[in-house]
Design a protein around this motif. Sequence first.
Motif, PDB file in Angstrom:
ATOM      1  N   THR A 161      18.592  53.209   1.788  1.00 26.24           N
ATOM      2  CA  THR A 161      19.556  54.379   1.925  1.00 26.24           C
ATOM      3  C   THR A 161      20.973  54.048   1.381  1.00 26.24           C
ATOM      4  O   THR A 161      21.452  52.930   1.831  1.00 26.24           O
ATOM      5  CB  THR A 161      19.696  54.958   3.419  1.00 26.24           C
ATOM      6  OG1 THR A 161      18.527  55.371   3.879  1.00 26.24           O
ATOM      7  CG2 THR A 161      20.861  56.318   3.227  1.00 26.24           C
ATOM      8  N   VAL A 162      21.523  54.852   0.294  1.00 30.72           N
ATOM      9  CA  VAL A 162      22.791  54.193  -0.101  1.00 30.72           C
ATOM     10  C   VAL A 162      23.796  55.411  -0.258  1.00 30.72           C
ATOM     11  O   VAL A 162      23.455  56.762  -0.699  1.00 30.72           O
ATOM     12  CB  VAL A 162      22.396  53.945  -1.785  1.00 30.72           C
ATOM     13  CG1 VAL A 162      23.714  53.743  -2.444  1.00 30.72           C
ATOM     14  CG2 VAL A 162      21.451  52.976  -2.118  1.00 30.72           C
ATOM     15  N   LEU A 163      24.850  55.283   0.225  1.00 35.25           N
ATOM     16  CA  LEU A 163      26.061  56.258   0.379  1.00 35.25           C
ATOM     17  C   LEU A 163      26.931  56.316  -0.981  1.00 35.25           C
ATOM     18  O   LEU A 163      27.448  54.848  -1.201  1.00 35.25           O
ATOM     19  CB  LEU A 163      26.700  56.120   1.616  1.00 35.25           C
ATOM     20  CG  LEU A 163      25.986  56.411   2.950  1.00 35.25           C
ATOM     21  CD1 LEU A 163      26.948  56.069   4.111  1.00 35.25           C
ATOM     22  CD2 LEU A 163      25.218  57.471   3.034  1.00 35.25           C
ATOM     23  N   ILE A 164      26.937  57.301  -1.522  1.00 32.62           N
ATOM     24  CA  ILE A 164      27.713  57.328  -2.769  1.00 32.62           C
ATOM     25  C   ILE A 164      28.655  58.447  -2.819  1.00 32.62           C
ATOM     26  O   ILE A 164      28.296  59.390  -2.206  1.00 32.62           O
ATOM     27  CB  ILE A 164      27.124  57.037  -4.142  1.00 32.62           C
ATOM     28  CG1 ILE A 164      26.279  58.248  -4.394  1.00 32.62           C
ATOM     29  CG2 ILE A 164      26.242  55.771  -4.173  1.00 32.62           C
ATOM     30  CD1 ILE A 164      25.422  58.154  -5.995  1.00 32.62           C
ATOM     31  N   ASP A 165      29.652  58.397  -3.692  1.00 33.91           N
ATOM     32  CA  ASP A 165      30.504  59.542  -3.961  1.00 33.91           C
ATOM     33  C   ASP A 165      29.732  60.948  -4.261  1.00 33.91           C
ATOM     34  O   ASP A 165      28.888  60.388  -5.466  1.00 33.91           O
ATOM     35  CB  ASP A 165      31.554  59.410  -4.788  1.00 33.91           C
ATOM     36  CG  ASP A 165      32.448  60.360  -5.306  1.00 33.91           C
ATOM     37  OD1 ASP A 165      32.088  61.205  -6.153  1.00 33.91           O
ATOM     38  OD2 ASP A 165      33.545  60.439  -4.656  1.00 33.91           O
ATOM     39  N   ALA A 166      29.766  61.970  -3.972  1.00 35.59           N
ATOM     40  CA  ALA A 166      29.005  63.052  -4.595  1.00 35.59           C
ATOM     41  C   ALA A 166      29.066  63.341  -5.845  1.00 35.59           C
ATOM     42  O   ALA A 166      28.025  63.840  -6.458  1.00 35.59           O
ATOM     43  CB  ALA A 166      29.521  64.548  -3.446  1.00 35.59           C
ATOM     44  N   ASP A 167      30.234  63.317  -6.382  1.00 34.97           N
ATOM     45  CA  ASP A 167      30.348  63.498  -7.818  1.00 34.97           C
ATOM     46  C   ASP A 167      29.730  62.497  -8.658  1.00 34.97           C
ATOM     47  O   ASP A 167      29.080  62.729  -9.639  1.00 34.97           O
ATOM     48  CB  ASP A 167      31.821  63.425  -8.434  1.00 34.97           C
ATOM     49  CG  ASP A 167      32.639  64.702  -7.737  1.00 34.97           C
ATOM     50  OD1 ASP A 167      31.830  65.871  -7.351  1.00 34.97           O
ATOM     51  OD2 ASP A 167      33.881  64.395  -7.569  1.00 34.97           O
ATOM     52  N   LYS A 168      29.658  61.305  -8.311  1.00 37.64           N
ATOM     53  CA  LYS A 168      28.942  60.259  -8.887  1.00 37.64           C
ATOM     54  C   LYS A 168      27.185  60.385  -8.721  1.00 37.64           C
ATOM     55  O   LYS A 168      26.530  60.283  -9.704  1.00 37.64           O
ATOM     56  CB  LYS A 168      29.272  58.871  -8.354  1.00 37.64           C
ATOM     57  CG  LYS A 168      30.419  58.198  -8.895  1.00 37.64           C
ATOM     58  CD  LYS A 168      30.717  56.939  -8.308  1.00 37.64           C
ATOM     59  CE  LYS A 168      32.034  56.535  -8.454  1.00 37.64           C
ATOM     60  NZ  LYS A 168      32.672  55.665  -7.396  1.00 37.64           N
ATOM     61  N   LYS A 169      26.781  60.976  -7.556  1.00 41.10           N
ATOM     62  CA  LYS A 169      25.667  61.212  -7.182  1.00 41.10           C
ATOM     63  C   LYS A 169      24.908  62.512  -8.199  1.00 41.10           C
ATOM     64  O   LYS A 169      24.195  62.337  -8.866  1.00 41.10           O
ATOM     65  CB  LYS A 169      25.242  61.531  -6.022  1.00 41.10           C
ATOM     66  CG  LYS A 169      23.990  62.297  -5.662  1.00 41.10           C
ATOM     67  CD  LYS A 169      23.005  61.269  -5.162  1.00 41.10           C
ATOM     68  CE  LYS A 169      21.574  61.988  -4.218  1.00 41.10           C
ATOM     69  NZ  LYS A 169      21.009  62.719  -5.423  1.00 41.10           N
ATOM     70  N   LYS A 170      25.875  63.435  -8.251  1.00 36.48           N
ATOM     71  CA  LYS A 170      25.688  64.537  -9.368  1.00 36.48           C
ATOM     72  C   LYS A 170      25.424  64.222 -10.521  1.00 36.48           C
ATOM     73  O   LYS A 170      24.350  64.313 -11.489  1.00 36.48           O
ATOM     74  CB  LYS A 170      26.492  65.518  -8.919  1.00 36.48           C
ATOM     75  CG  LYS A 170      26.364  66.875  -9.923  1.00 36.48           C
ATOM     76  CD  LYS A 170      27.513  68.009  -9.763  1.00 36.48           C
ATOM     77  CE  LYS A 170      26.865  69.071 -10.527  1.00 36.48           C
ATOM     78  NZ  LYS A 170      28.067  69.851 -11.105  1.00 36.48           N
ATOM     79  N   ALA A 171      26.301  63.449 -11.076  1.00 40.05           N
ATOM     80  CA  ALA A 171      26.329  62.749 -12.663  1.00 40.05           C
ATOM     81  C   ALA A 171      25.109  62.145 -12.802  1.00 40.05           C
ATOM     82  O   ALA A 171      24.399  62.150 -13.889  1.00 40.05           O
ATOM     83  CB  ALA A 171      27.515  62.056 -12.945  1.00 40.05           C
ATOM     84  N   PHE A 172      24.825  61.057 -11.854  1.00 36.49           N
ATOM     85  CA  PHE A 172      23.700  60.228 -11.686  1.00 36.49           C
ATOM     86  C   PHE A 172      22.121  61.121 -11.996  1.00 36.49           C
ATOM     87  O   PHE A 172      21.572  60.785 -12.878  1.00 36.49           O
ATOM     88  CB  PHE A 172      23.657  59.247 -10.697  1.00 36.49           C
ATOM     89  CG  PHE A 172      22.329  58.327 -10.650  1.00 36.49           C
ATOM     90  CD1 PHE A 172      22.330  57.338 -11.696  1.00 36.49           C
ATOM     91  CD2 PHE A 172      21.744  58.197  -9.555  1.00 36.49           C
ATOM     92  CE1 PHE A 172      21.431  56.578 -11.743  1.00 36.49           C
ATOM     93  CE2 PHE A 172      20.592  57.446  -9.467  1.00 36.49           C
ATOM     94  CZ  PHE A 172      20.367  56.512 -10.783  1.00 36.49           C
TER      95      PHE A 172
END
Length: 59
Positions: free
Chosen positions: A9-20
């Motif tokens: 489980t990795v927590l990342i910024d929502a905008d980075k996740k969307k772009a990824f």
Amino acid sequence: MEDKPARLTVLIDADKKKAFDELCAAQDITASQVVRQLIREYLQKHGVQWVRALQRDTD
């Protein structure tokens, strides 16, 4: 006895996740496939050996 895959489980910024996610979709690859590749490359870069427990079509 068959080894089961482990969950990471990795927590990342929502905008980075969307772009990824969008980039992965555009390249017709899943986010999990990219993360597994990054982990393999990181282990190799640092000389860490591991034994592949499962051969999966998604790798």
